[in-house]
Every structure is written in structure tokens, then in C-alpha cells.
Design a protein around this motif. Sequence first.
Motif, mmCIF file in Angstrom:
data_model
loop_
_atom_site.group_PDB
_atom_site.id
_atom_site.type_symbol
_atom_site.label_atom_id
_atom_site.label_comp_id
_atom_site.label_asym_id
_atom_site.label_seq_id
_atom_site.Cartn_x
_atom_site.Cartn_y
_atom_site.Cartn_z
ATOM 1 N N LEU A 19 -20.354 -24.854 -22.327
ATOM 2 C CA LEU A 19 -20.524 -24.938 -21.310
ATOM 3 C C LEU A 19 -21.890 -23.775 -21.362
ATOM 4 N N THR A 20 -23.064 -23.857 -21.408
ATOM 5 C CA THR A 20 -23.749 -23.069 -21.893
ATOM 6 C C THR A 20 -24.484 -22.047 -21.081
ATOM 7 N N GLY A 21 -24.101 -21.783 -19.983
ATOM 8 C CA GLY A 21 -24.135 -21.531 -18.609
ATOM 9 C C GLY A 21 -22.910 -20.242 -18.475
ATOM 10 N N SER A 22 -22.061 -20.136 -19.776
ATOM 11 C CA SER A 22 -20.231 -19.752 -19.118
ATOM 12 C C SER A 22 -20.213 -18.349 -19.841
ATOM 13 N N ARG A 23 -19.315 -17.579 -18.822
ATOM 14 C CA ARG A 23 -19.500 -16.379 -19.925
ATOM 15 C C ARG A 23 -17.385 -16.652 -19.949
ATOM 16 N N ALA A 71 -15.015 -9.452 -8.523
ATOM 17 C CA ALA A 71 -16.706 -8.957 -8.045
ATOM 18 C C ALA A 71 -17.212 -10.830 -8.348
ATOM 19 N N TYR A 72 -16.791 -11.748 -9.441
ATOM 20 C CA TYR A 72 -17.826 -13.255 -9.754
ATOM 21 C C TYR A 72 -17.918 -13.483 -8.518
ATOM 22 N N LEU A 73 -16.358 -13.886 -7.779
ATOM 23 C CA LEU A 73 -16.364 -14.574 -6.614
ATOM 24 C C LEU A 73 -16.598 -14.006 -5.366
ATOM 25 N N ALA A 74 -16.746 -12.799 -5.184
ATOM 26 C CA ALA A 74 -17.659 -11.945 -3.889
ATOM 27 C C ALA A 74 -19.674 -12.113 -4.223
ATOM 28 N N SER A 75 -20.055 -12.610 -5.571
ATOM 29 C CA SER A 75 -20.938 -12.149 -5.559
ATOM 30 C C SER A 75 -22.455 -13.436 -6.168
ATOM 31 N N ASN A 92 -25.393 -27.590 -20.031
ATOM 32 C CA ASN A 92 -25.801 -27.108 -19.036
ATOM 33 C C ASN A 92 -25.892 -26.409 -19.001
ATOM 34 N N ALA A 93 -25.845 -25.188 -17.765
ATOM 35 C CA ALA A 93 -26.486 -24.145 -17.912
ATOM 36 C C ALA A 93 -25.856 -23.580 -16.415
ATOM 37 N N SER A 94 -24.375 -24.223 -15.799
ATOM 38 C CA SER A 94 -24.145 -23.904 -14.939
ATOM 39 C C SER A 94 -23.555 -22.546 -14.815
ATOM 40 N N SER A 95 -23.236 -22.067 -13.802
ATOM 41 C CA SER A 95 -22.921 -20.706 -14.554
ATOM 42 C C SER A 95 -21.271 -20.591 -13.537
ATOM 43 N N ALA A 96 -20.027 -20.385 -15.232
ATOM 44 C CA ALA A 96 -18.601 -20.445 -14.704
ATOM 45 C C ALA A 96 -17.911 -19.291 -15.861
ATOM 46 N N LEU A 97 -17.275 -18.922 -15.324
ATOM 47 C CA LEU A 97 -16.108 -17.779 -15.548
ATOM 48 C C LEU A 97 -14.903 -18.937 -16.264
ATOM 49 N N ILE A 98 -14.943 -18.350 -17.722
ATOM 50 C CA ILE A 98 -13.950 -18.981 -18.423
ATOM 51 C C ILE A 98 -12.639 -17.648 -18.794
ATOM 52 N N VAL A 99 -11.586 -17.919 -17.685
ATOM 53 C CA VAL A 99 -10.783 -16.512 -18.264
ATOM 54 C C VAL A 99 -9.538 -17.177 -19.117
ATOM 55 N N SER A 100 -9.030 -15.998 -20.538
ATOM 56 C CA SER A 100 -8.454 -16.532 -20.994
ATOM 57 C C SER A 100 -7.732 -15.399 -21.722
ATOM 58 N N ALA A 101 -6.426 -15.414 -22.159
ATOM 59 C CA ALA A 101 -5.629 -14.086 -22.727
ATOM 60 C C ALA A 101 -6.135 -14.829 -24.425
ATOM 61 N N THR A 102 -5.386 -13.889 -25.661
ATOM 62 C CA THR A 102 -5.848 -14.011 -26.938
ATOM 63 C C THR A 102 -4.530 -14.544 -27.014
ATOM 64 N N ARG A 162 -22.416 -13.996 -9.630
ATOM 65 C CA ARG A 162 -23.065 -13.796 -10.074
ATOM 66 C C ARG A 162 -21.844 -13.453 -11.639
ATOM 67 N N LEU A 163 -22.063 -14.028 -12.697
ATOM 68 C CA LEU A 163 -21.616 -13.440 -14.181
ATOM 69 C C LEU A 163 -21.585 -12.294 -14.652
ATOM 70 N N PRO A 164 -20.592 -11.781 -15.522
ATOM 71 C CA PRO A 164 -20.071 -10.333 -15.670
ATOM 72 C C PRO A 164 -21.191 -10.441 -16.897
ATOM 73 N N PRO A 165 -22.331 -9.114 -17.240
ATOM 74 C CA PRO A 165 -22.835 -9.346 -18.514
ATOM 75 C C PRO A 165 -21.799 -9.926 -19.946
ATOM 76 N N GLY A 166 -22.578 -10.374 -20.761
ATOM 77 C CA GLY A 166 -21.409 -10.598 -21.465
ATOM 78 C C GLY A 166 -22.061 -9.713 -23.144
ATOM 79 N N THR A 167 -21.429 -9.869 -23.759
ATOM 80 C CA THR A 167 -21.917 -8.973 -25.403
ATOM 81 C C THR A 167 -23.317 -10.271 -26.117
ATOM 82 N N ARG A 168 -24.124 -9.655 -26.552
ATOM 83 C CA ARG A 168 -24.742 -10.662 -27.109
ATOM 84 C C ARG A 168 -25.052 -10.039 -28.559
#
Length: 115
Positions: free
Chosen positions: A44-48, A75-79, A17-27, A81-87
Motif C-alpha cells: 500500500l504505497t500511500g500508507s504509514r 490525530a489521523y482520524l480527526a484530520s 495505490n497511493a490511497s492513505s492508510a494508517l496500519i497499526v501493528s505491534a512487533t 492526514r497521515l503522520p510523517p514517517g522516516t525517510r
Amino acid sequence: MRLLARSPRESPTRIANASSALIVSATGDTATTYRGSRAMHRLLTGSRLLTLDGVIAHGVYGVYGDACVDGTVNAYLASGRLPPGTRRAANEGVVNCRMGAGTSTAGSTGAIRRG
């Protein structure tokens, strides 16, 4: 005793899916592994994937006290919008927060710089 391989009882669940989701993780998270977080991010194809690199912690956002992680999630919760990620192909959609000198900043593979 020899165990025989059995077929799964049901087909694997397919997630795409392309739904936005911000996944937070520590290595270094031992409760929910970073490998599992990367796998969920790929499905989750729309995630960061926001990664706190080099830290052994389970509770990251709002618990660990990392300015990069907390600021990025806020910032994500307020807006919404997902943060930009590496390409880069291997890390597409990954944003890294790295520890260093008392504060963390997004690493060279991330697009966010905070400090």
C-alpha cells in the motif's frame, strides 16, 4: 512421499495505490505478525506503518493503552492526514512508538514524539 511443486492457480494480486492508510501493528503480535504488517505497508504505497515496538499485543489502538499509538491514530482520524514517517530507505513511511519509563515515545526512526 515426494510432493511436486504446482503452479499457482491464478496470478498473485497486485496492489499499488497511493490511497492513505494508517496500519497499526505491534512487533510482538502473534495473531497478525509484524512481518505481515510490513509486507502490507510495502504494497500500500500511500500508507504509514505505526509500530508499537517491543510489545506482545494484538489489540493496540484503544485497547493496549499506549499514549503514542492512541494519540497518533486519533490525530489521523480527526484530520485525515497521515503522520510523517522516516525517510530511511529500509523503513520509509514507518513511525515507531517505543516503550520506556511508563510512557511511550516515538523512537529515533520515527518522526512523531509524544510522551
